[in-house]
Design a protein around this motif. Structure first.
Motif, PDB file in Angstrom:
ATOM      1  N   ARG A  15       0.831  -1.216   0.000  1.00 62.15           N
ATOM      2  CA  ARG A  15       0.000   0.000   0.000  1.00 62.15           C
ATOM      3  C   ARG A  15       0.866   1.267   0.000  1.00 62.15           C
ATOM      4  NH1 ARG A  15      -3.785  -1.214   3.695  1.00 62.15           N
ATOM      5  NH2 ARG A  15      -2.913  -3.258   4.230  1.00 62.15           N
ATOM      6  N   TYR A  16       2.164   1.135   0.319  1.00 61.51           N
ATOM      7  CA  TYR A  16       3.054   2.293   0.373  1.00 61.51           C
ATOM      8  C   TYR A  16       3.934   2.423  -0.867  1.00 61.51           C
ATOM      9  CZ  TYR A  16       1.516   2.076   5.191  1.00 61.51           C
ATOM     10  OH  TYR A  16       0.738   2.038   6.317  1.00 61.51           O
ATOM     11  N   TYR A  17       3.705   1.563  -1.864  1.00 65.26           N
ATOM     12  CA  TYR A  17       4.476   1.651  -3.112  1.00 65.26           C
ATOM     13  C   TYR A  17       4.145   2.938  -3.862  1.00 65.26           C
ATOM     14  CZ  TYR A  17       6.510  -3.094  -3.400  1.00 65.26           C
ATOM     15  OH  TYR A  17       7.261  -4.229  -3.209  1.00 65.26           O
ATOM     16  N   ASP A  18       5.131   3.447  -4.599  1.00 72.30           N
ATOM     17  CA  ASP A  18       4.868   4.551  -5.515  1.00 72.30           C
ATOM     18  C   ASP A  18       3.877   4.083  -6.590  1.00 72.30           C
ATOM     19  OD1 ASP A  18       6.645   6.100  -4.120  1.00 72.30           O
ATOM     20  OD2 ASP A  18       8.285   5.881  -5.549  1.00 72.30           O
ATOM     21  N   PRO A 369      10.529   4.033  -0.488  1.00 68.20           N
ATOM     22  CA  PRO A 369       9.846   4.508  -1.695  1.00 68.20           C
ATOM     23  C   PRO A 369      10.525   5.777  -2.207  1.00 68.20           C
ATOM     24  CG  PRO A 369       8.281   4.019   0.064  1.00 68.20           C
ATOM     25  CD  PRO A 369       9.650   3.973   0.681  1.00 68.20           C
ATOM     26  N   GLN A 371       9.075   8.260  -4.178  1.00 75.51           N
ATOM     27  CA  GLN A 371       8.197   9.427  -4.070  1.00 75.51           C
ATOM     28  C   GLN A 371       7.369   9.420  -2.792  1.00 75.51           C
ATOM     29  OE1 GLN A 371       6.386   8.496  -7.941  1.00 75.51           O
ATOM     30  NE2 GLN A 371       6.973  10.537  -8.623  1.00 75.51           N
ATOM     31  N   GLY A 372       7.229   8.263  -2.168  1.00 76.98           N
ATOM     32  CA  GLY A 372       6.367   8.148  -1.006  1.00 76.98           C
ATOM     33  C   GLY A 372       7.048   8.532   0.296  1.00 76.98           C
ATOM     34  N   VAL A 373       6.466   8.048   1.393  1.00 74.71           N
ATOM     35  CA  VAL A 373       6.949   8.391   2.730  1.00 74.71           C
ATOM     36  C   VAL A 373       8.319   7.784   2.979  1.00 74.71           C
ATOM     37  CG1 VAL A 373       6.516   8.101   5.203  1.00 74.71           C
ATOM     38  CG2 VAL A 373       4.616   8.602   3.644  1.00 74.71           C
ATOM     39  N   LYS A 374       9.251   8.625   3.425  1.00 78.46           N
ATOM     40  CA  LYS A 374      10.582   8.165   3.822  1.00 78.46           C
ATOM     41  C   LYS A 374      10.720   8.369   5.326  1.00 78.46           C
ATOM     42  CE  LYS A 374      12.902   9.258  -0.558  1.00 78.46           C
ATOM     43  NZ  LYS A 374      11.694   9.706  -1.276  1.00 78.46           N
TER      44      LYS A 374
END
Length: 566
Positions: A15-18, A369, A371-374
């Motif tokens: 669910r956290y994939y770009d 990720p 672009q996502g949450v780091k």
């Protein structure tokens, strides 16, 4: 792409994939060499390599590889033969690598800093019958060849593939009879018909030695399927940023050593897969790196390790070069990135990501990720087609979310076996799951945080102490440049904690000052009992802390002191 509830239950981190990253990839069923052929077919005129101003196009690289492959077959190299590449980053490395895979040989990666004894071990362990090397290591090669028979030896000078430099000759290099000169060998081969060697994805492609800091090195055997899967995964994972860049503007800064699978896959193979120009440097010298960065208007990607990133970000020229605008993406791997370095990159607006991998997982496995949450200090979430579980090292059962255990991983990235080492293979591979030896936990979002290596765990007075946690505290001190913590034998406590520190240049710092600082941030039982200052700390060529080396030194010193007092 919609992800089924069934798949999310199995891999909740999806669910956290770009948005551009697929949960599964339909990997082509071909040998790794097709990666080069496919790119050469569509980007033939694009520069594949740049080396001190000299370029080789993808088409010329492809044809040169075929010519060398045919010559190797003529010289007796067969499918399954182990052939070492004892070279620094260079066009010769790139050509030899792809040519060897084309004939079905197995590339044995050899660090050009290996001593004669280390080279001899690798040659004997894998039964190497061929070797690509360069003039600077000739004494080692000659010494080993006096002990072990290597039928095929090919020597080059690194500057032979720089247009502005003269090409060396076999006479100039003083090559023994029967040895071959790289450039002369290529001149002798004009056959551009691709060899018809039957290669299947499960065939071995690479032997990467690993674990040398914990005893006898083991050769992780990586297959053509491993290399293909890794190349496709890296390309897809970064595509949210890099796919927006036209191939004409894609340049990868290649400072990672190609003789390690991290650089080989994430820099060299990825560059070919993504039609990017490899800007090749044979070694990491910060001034040379900065001058090279300044010579190009932009780079699409720079994979690196913390020591490289730290050297660049702490250099006075960093703001002048405006790295944030010049680099689309920088990725750190191989060793944890200190929080202060992550913060510095963020302050400079640099697009930085982190990841985790092992030689046994083709250098990949878990990553942030793009672009996502780091999450700072997290290594991220698993790659596509990759399963991860956290296992209690005592019971062998999965731990609860948030609890610490050993990372087990199952993936197309996982090696087939250790070369000629069935016992160690059986210890590390269980029903397709690789026991990594890394201790970690998953947070509430399934992001993974490394705690330490299981073999580095310090047990002092009955407490489990993770040396990396102490390192992280020391890293935050403004006078500390590098730190490595170990446990040393102690008759009373079992082990006691000792930290080795490399101070920032031209500053004064005392052990008492750092110990007091640690007391502010660590439980009492974790605070180092002693600190030793050194001008440099031992790390591997990809930045991993060589704790075993320091521990062995301490044990040897204790033994000498005991004998002197006897």
């Amino acid at each position: 792409m919609l992800i089924s509830e069934e798949l999310l239950a199995k891999r909740p981190w999806l669910r956290y994939y770009d948005p551009v990253v697929l949960p599964s990839i339909n990997y082509p069923n071909f040998p790794a060499t097709e990666i080069l052929r496919n790119t050469a077919n569509v980007e033939g005129d694009k520069a594949a390599t740049w080396f001190y101003g000299t370029e080789i196009t993808f088409w010329d690289l492809h044809i040169t590889v075929i010519r060398l492959a045919n010559k190797l077959i003529e010289l007796g190299v067969k499918k399954g033969d182990r052939v070492g590449i004892y070279l620094p980053n260079s066009p010769q490395f790139v050509i030899a690598y792809w040519a060897l895979l084309t004939v079905g040989a197995i590339v044995v990666n050899l660090n050009p800093m290996y001593t004669k004894d280390e080279l001899q071990f690798c040659v004997e362990n894998t039964g190497i019958t061929g070797l690509f090397a360069f003039d600077m290591v000739l004494p080692n090669v000659k010494a080993v060849c006096e002990i072990v028979s290597i039928p095929l030896v090919v020597i080059t000078r690194i500057t032979d593939f720089v247009d502005a430099a003269p090409t060396s000759t076999r006479e100039e290099l003083g090559l023994p009879d029967g040895w071959h000169h790289f450039s002369e060998l290529l001149e002798q081969s004009t056959n551009t018909v691709p060899p018809r060697v039957p290669i299947v994805p499960t065939d071995p492609a690479i032997i990467q030695f690993t674990g040398g800091t914990t005893g006898v090195p083991k050769g992780a055997v990586l297959t053509h399927r491993n290399v293909v899967a890794a190349s496709y995964m890296v390309e897809m994972w970064g595509s949210g940023v890099i796919a927006r860049i036209p191939t004409s503007r894609r340049f990868v800064l290649c400072t990672l050593p190609y003789f390690h699978v991290y650089g080989e896959v994430v820099a060299m193979c990825y560059s070919v897969q993504s039609a990017s120009t490899q800007v090749i440097l044979p070694r990491f010298d910060v001034e040379e790196v900065l001058n090279t960065i300044a010579a190009f208007p932009e780079f699409s990607f720079w994979p690196c390790v913390p020591t490289m990133l730290q050297a660049v970000l702490n250099h006075p020229r960093v703001e002048e070069l405006n790295l944030a605008k010049r680099f689309a993406l920088i990725n750190n791997g191989a060793a944890p990135c200190p929080l202060q370095l992550i913060q510095k990159a963020n302050d400079l607006n640099i697009f930085l990501s982190e990841g985790w991998g092992m030689s046994e997982t083709t250098s990949l496995g878990i990553t942030q990720p793009i672009q996502g949450v780091k999450k700072p200090l997290s290594i991220g979430i698993p790659y596509p087609d990759t399963d991860v579980k956290i296992i209690d090292i005592n019971t062998g059962e999965p731990v609860k979310q948030g609890e610490t255990g050993e990372i087990w991983i199952k993936s197309p990235l996982v090696m087939s076996h250790y070369w000629n080492n069935p016992e160690e293979t059986a210890n590390q591979l269980k029903d397709g799951w690789l026991r990594t030896g890394d201790l970690a936990y998953m947070d509430e979002d399934y992001y993974i945080f490394i705690v330490d290596r299981s073999k580095d765990l310090i047990i002092a007075g009955g407490y489990n102490i993770y040396p990396r946690e102490i390192d992280e505290v020391l890293f935050k001190h403004p006078k500390v440049k590098d730190a490595i913590t170990i446990g040393i034998p102690d008759e009373y406590r079992g082990e006691t904690v000792k930290s080795f520190v490399q101070p920032v240049a031209d500053v004064e710092v005392t052990a008492e000052e750092l110990i007091a600082y640690c007391r502010e941030h660590l439980a009492a039982y974790k605070v180092p009992r002693s600190i030793e200052f050194r001008s440099e700390l031992p790390r591997s060529n990809v930045g991993k802390a060589l704790r075993r080396k320091l521990r062995d030194e301490e044990i040897a010193k204790m033994k000498r002191e005991k004998e002197a007092n006897a």
